[in-house]
Design an enzyme around this catalytic site. Structure first.
Site, PDB file in Angstrom:
ATOM      1  N   GLY A  47       0.782  -1.227   0.000  1.00  0.00           N
ATOM      2  CA  GLY A  47       0.000   0.000   0.000  1.00  0.00           C
ATOM      3  C   GLY A  47       0.817   1.282   0.000  1.00  0.00           C
ATOM      4  CG  HIS A  48       4.906   3.536   1.194  1.00  0.00           C
ATOM      5  ND1 HIS A  48       6.096   3.834   0.593  1.00  0.00           N
ATOM      6  CD2 HIS A  48       4.606   4.615   1.967  1.00  0.00           C
ATOM      7  CE1 HIS A  48       6.514   5.015   0.981  1.00  0.00           C
ATOM      8  NE2 HIS A  48       5.627   5.524   1.820  1.00  0.00           N
ATOM      9  CG  PHE A  49       4.790   5.594  -3.335  1.00  0.00           C
ATOM     10  CD1 PHE A  49       4.598   6.693  -4.156  1.00  0.00           C
ATOM     11  CD2 PHE A  49       5.226   5.802  -2.041  1.00  0.00           C
ATOM     12  CE1 PHE A  49       4.853   7.981  -3.685  1.00  0.00           C
ATOM     13  CE2 PHE A  49       5.473   7.073  -1.562  1.00  0.00           C
ATOM     14  CZ  PHE A  49       5.285   8.169  -2.387  1.00  0.00           C
TER      15      PHE A  49
END
Length: 142
Positions: A47-49
């Site tokens: 979910g991070h980038f």
């Protein structure tokens, strides 16, 4: 090369928050260098980038804090001087992120002791990958 204790023998951290893999260099009262390697399935990439996983800056800062903690513990052991071994994060100063860090990059984390004043340890730290500086910070621990 000297055989150093594993980070799990010195730090209170455990997976998934034990980020530093091994100590590669230690000079008492001067510096410590560690290594880290983040696989693509690490929790912090989810979910991070999305679709373009980039290591969160806070994870890079934490690897520096853990490297400083390793220095404090080894240095106290080496010097045999009584002192606190908590190594808790106190301050983050002058942090810069020079480029992104992606999964599967080997990181080298360097912590150089700048000063010890009233039990506060100040370090100049850097994270490099492939001989390029990706992050710099001045960190204070107690």
């Amino acid at each position: 090369m000297k055989n150093f204790p594993s980070p799990s023998q010195l730090l209170p951290h455990r997976p998934p928050m034990l980020l530093v893999e091994k100590i590669v260099e230690f000079e008492p009262n001067t510096h410590l260098v560690s290594e880290a390697f983040f696989k693509e399935d690490n929790y912090f990439f989810k979910g991070h980038f999305e679709g373009n996983p980039i290591t969160p800056g806070v994870i890079l800062v934490e690897t520096m804090f853990q490297t400083c903690g390793l220095f404090i513990r080894l240095n106290l052991e080496y010097s045999k001087v009584p002192g606190s071994i908590l190594g808790r994060a106190i301050k983050i100063k002058n942090t810069t992120f020079n480029q992104e860090v992606y999964p599967e990059q080997r990181l080298r984390i360097s912590s150089k002791l700048k000063s010890i004043i009233m039990g506060f340890y100040t370090f100049e730290c850097e994270v490099t990958s492939e001989d390029k500086v990706v992050c710099l910070a001045e960190l204070v621990l107690k």
